[in-house]
Design a protein around this motif. Sequence first.
Motif, PDB file in Angstrom:
ATOM      1  N   UNK A  53      -9.578   5.605   1.908  1.00  0.00           N
ATOM      2  CA  UNK A  53      -9.124   4.747   1.118  1.00  0.00           C
ATOM      3  C   UNK A  53      -9.115   3.536   1.506  1.00  0.00           C
ATOM      4  N   UNK A  56       4.628   3.729   1.269  1.00  0.00           N
ATOM      5  CA  UNK A  56       4.646   2.671   2.457  1.00  0.00           C
ATOM      6  C   UNK A  56       3.452   2.151   2.725  1.00  0.00           C
ATOM      7  N   UNK A  57       2.972   3.976   2.712  1.00  0.00           N
ATOM      8  CA  UNK A  57       1.497   3.147   4.381  1.00  0.00           C
ATOM      9  C   UNK A  57       0.080   2.756   2.946  1.00  0.00           C
ATOM     10  N   UNK A  94       0.473   0.731   0.935  1.00  0.00           N
ATOM     11  CA  UNK A  94       1.051  -0.868   1.013  1.00  0.00           C
ATOM     12  C   UNK A  94       0.480  -0.955   1.944  1.00  0.00           C
ATOM     13  N   UNK A  95       1.476  -0.694   2.938  1.00  0.00           N
ATOM     14  CA  UNK A  95       0.840  -1.452   3.936  1.00  0.00           C
ATOM     15  C   UNK A  95      -0.847  -1.937   4.654  1.00  0.00           C
ATOM     16  N   UNK A  96      -1.403  -0.894   4.357  1.00  0.00           N
ATOM     17  CA  UNK A  96      -3.141   0.063   4.612  1.00  0.00           C
ATOM     18  C   UNK A  96      -3.938  -1.020   3.636  1.00  0.00           C
ATOM     19  N   UNK A 138      -4.217  -4.740   4.336  1.00  0.00           N
ATOM     20  CA  UNK A 138      -5.137  -4.815   5.517  1.00  0.00           C
ATOM     21  C   UNK A 138      -6.233  -4.937   4.573  1.00  0.00           C
ATOM     22  N   UNK A 193       4.801   2.253  12.665  1.00  0.00           N
ATOM     23  CA  UNK A 193       5.205   3.264  11.828  1.00  0.00           C
ATOM     24  C   UNK A 193       6.840   2.962  12.421  1.00  0.00           C
ATOM     25  N   UNK A 241       9.145   0.599  -3.942  1.00  0.00           N
ATOM     26  CA  UNK A 241       7.667   1.282  -3.753  1.00  0.00           C
ATOM     27  C   UNK A 241       7.757   2.536  -3.729  1.00  0.00           C
ATOM     28  N   UNK A 286       0.570   8.177   4.475  1.00  0.00           N
ATOM     29  CA  UNK A 286       2.111   7.946   3.646  1.00  0.00           C
ATOM     30  C   UNK A 286       1.456   8.256   2.042  1.00  0.00           C
TER      31      UNK A 286
END
Lengths: 487, 487
Positions: free
Chosen positions: A143, A174-175, A177-179, A182, B6, B139, B175
């Motif tokens: 990813x 959620x991740x 989005x966050x990953x 980054x 998290x 999201x 996630x």
Amino acid sequence: MSQDLYRTSLTLLTDLYQITMAYGYWKKGFAEKKAVFHGYFRKSPFKGGFALNAGLAYVIDFLNNFSFADDDIKYLSTITDAEGQPLFEADFLEYLRNLQFDLTIHAIEEGTIIFPNEPFIRVTGSLLQCQLIETALLNIINFQTLIATKAARLRIAAKDDQLLEFGLRRAQGIDGGISATRAAYIGGFNATSNVLAAKLLDIPVKGTHAHSWIMSYDDELQAFKAYADVMPSNCIFLVDTYNTLEGVKNAITVGNSLKEKGYAMNGIRLDSGDLSYLSIEARKLLDDAGFTEASIVASNDLDEYLINSLKIEQNAKINVWGVGTKLVTAYDQPALGGVYKLSAIQDENQKWQYKVKLSEQINKISTPGILQVRRFKNANGKLNADMIFNEEENISNNPILIDPNNGIRSKKIDKSKNYEDLLIPIFENGKLVYNSPSIHSIQLKTIKELSQLDDSIKRFYHPHEYPVGLESTLYNLKMNVIHKLKS
Amino acid sequence: MSQDLYRTSLTLLTDLYQITMAYGYWKKGFAEKKAVFHGYFRKSPFKGGFALNAGLAYVIDFLNNFSFADDDIKYLSTITDAEGQPLFEADFLEYLRNLQFDLTIHAIEEGTIIFPNEPFIRVTGSLLQCQLIETALLNIINFQTLIATKAARLRIAAKDDQLLEFGLRRAQGIDGGISATRAAYIGGFNATSNVLAAKLLDIPVKGTHAHSWIMSYDDELQAFKAYADVMPSNCIFLVDTYNTLEGVKNAITVGNSLKEKGYAMNGIRLDSGDLSYLSIEARKLLDDAGFTEASIVASNDLDEYLINSLKIEQNAKINVWGVGTKLVTAYDQPALGGVYKLSAIQDENQKWQYKVKLSEQINKISTPGILQVRRFKNANGKLNADMIFNEEENISNNPILIDPNNGIRSKKIDKSKNYEDLLIPIFENGKLVYNSPSIHSIQLKTIKELSQLDDSIKRFYHPHEYPVGLESTLYNLKMNVIHKLKS
């Protein structure tokens, strides 16, 4: 649920078959047989000529915390087979409970340009542990590399313009989005709208207002004025709630008041309609009113192709690009098909037995060996060719590279001293021996790497194929193993 | 990093502009003005005729934990404007620190079929709080609804066959894997390979072995034998490591030994090649050897179109389908464009002022009001039509529904008593008043809902458009607000 979910150990972030195989290895007494696996992908994403490696810092974190918690063991004890009997015996679960991560891992650094068939990670150690970490490794790297590559392509299209990542609301979880935030930063984005990612990862964060701010007032001019009152030094006015060019005029009115108070309006944002026409007209209005420094930000389903077209063909007057959905989901190819294959295993005499996975499709046949990637550069610093070789063999000073998918394509390297071996030690027998650079250093590395890549490889349509070959001894080894298996 | 990440509060999982707008509302003294927002999407995903609602349990969890932690406040205090000055004043951050979630939320239950333009969530309460939760809501729901819809389409294609979710290694982040597993189960999948998701969410988990098990032995027959020794009641043999039909023969050899010991081989798995041809040949071999009960599992880039073709056109002999990448990333449309729009705000006299967002494209104009969705069913229980109406208005017993995107399309409902209002109370002034059903009940609801949907709406190519209309008073209200804004 979503929060508790992440307060757990992530060690079970794996496919069940990794654990059933681990059980099988353990039962058959060769769980600790030494093996080598490599992670790689077979094709550059987005029909492009390269990928940008990312995700290693997360892999390191995952492995540093790799340990079966009591409730992991308890859960595994509840899994049953077709007869309703426990799938795993208690002694095996005890073995897992006491397992100490002790693999040796080599990987390519984040922010490095990589190509198909090159191992981006090499995992050496007990067969059982190699297997247990496969799924999480692939999940993380597939990813982040995918999104970092997309971001790098957007950076290529946007040239020196600002790029903002706006994707959280459409991201895959959620991740997701966050990953993605980054990876976007690693790929060359300047900032994000995602506050949590910004906080956790030290990424610049940007944001002003949405349509709802305008709609909460009776009219747009009032809404702009109120916003400018509150945040005079953070004014990018979103001008398309009702009528875009009227919106620009309202922004100019408020910009003039700001000027009187000693503030500079930062700019306007277009979020719908014909971005080329509207940006050109908006630029004229702004310039005529003396706001030559005001930015024009655009958003709305942007990707590298559209930005390229807006800049080059349409002469749009946009200098800040907000990119969301198409970036964070890698919309035109939402998965990178990275795989992880066994390439060698030690026999009773600690001698390597080389392994390949066969397939009718030549590009799906894996490569045996204990692999390393050597990158040769030209005198001007540009990338010349990459060689995959077996570290167990002595390599000639004038190696010949052979295309793994086409044995008649080869390339000779003349005694080049200008090279680098890309796989570097990360863990040695379970001990972390690598310091992850800051995310800012990784982004700088990306920018440098992109500058070393020939334009023909960076282009979006039918890019030139960068030469990646198997060193000829390795190529021969691969052919031997294949023919032995087939006979 | 991925784990620490998290263990934090998720309250900052938002776009910065939500917080700058919140600051603006607070500074201007109307942070606590009462507002109504609705979440909805404009087009069914995958060119299909419906979507399957999912994600609510995660939204509830997010909102139950909604509170700014000390380090959230500390982080917000470090954000600066273009002049390098703090963007937010200290009193506002104190206000956030003390904020108590007190919104009223209505939503459609998970596992319910939903259609474009219908609000799946209605949020009522202080303008500031409505705004702060937008991004996380979108999201979570955008992604889980997208994947649940994909899973439901796969369930339609696979009919009564078993469906297994195998996507973790290609999912968009950690996630992205876990939420996708959840949504796949809601959409009708039987089990997953994802052990962590299975543990956390009480989903059945399945798995046997991969190619690496075979490759760790000298030959395939040995490898199958060893596997059968260890897990005789969990034998699905992966037969394509070297040569698929030879693999089937080896599986049969081992199946015969299992039989002698009183075990039944569960089946074989095909993971490459011509799935139609190979499954037909494998079925013959298995049947001829007396293994008529053995399953044939197939995997390898499957989606609803391919399953449909393999079953209907190609007469493939596959009865268990393992679906990965195409499901968990929603490969052909990796994002659902769900939006969240302000539709009403109270004035000083607590009277609702109705709001719309204009656009040149009629389907992008939002609908004003305090909306509810009424679903009318036929006498046979099949879905007949959905009506979106304003709860502030009295509705006729014989309402007329008008297509929001085409005012000349209408449908009259004759005094139907067979209806249900889909938006039900979840939070009342911040208090949770809803019990989330178990994931198994949600899946049962999905299966029931799918059975109530006409086949013409479920088909993959050019599905019939299910009637969703604005109740005529609401339609007129919308037109009035639009014309007032335009003049």
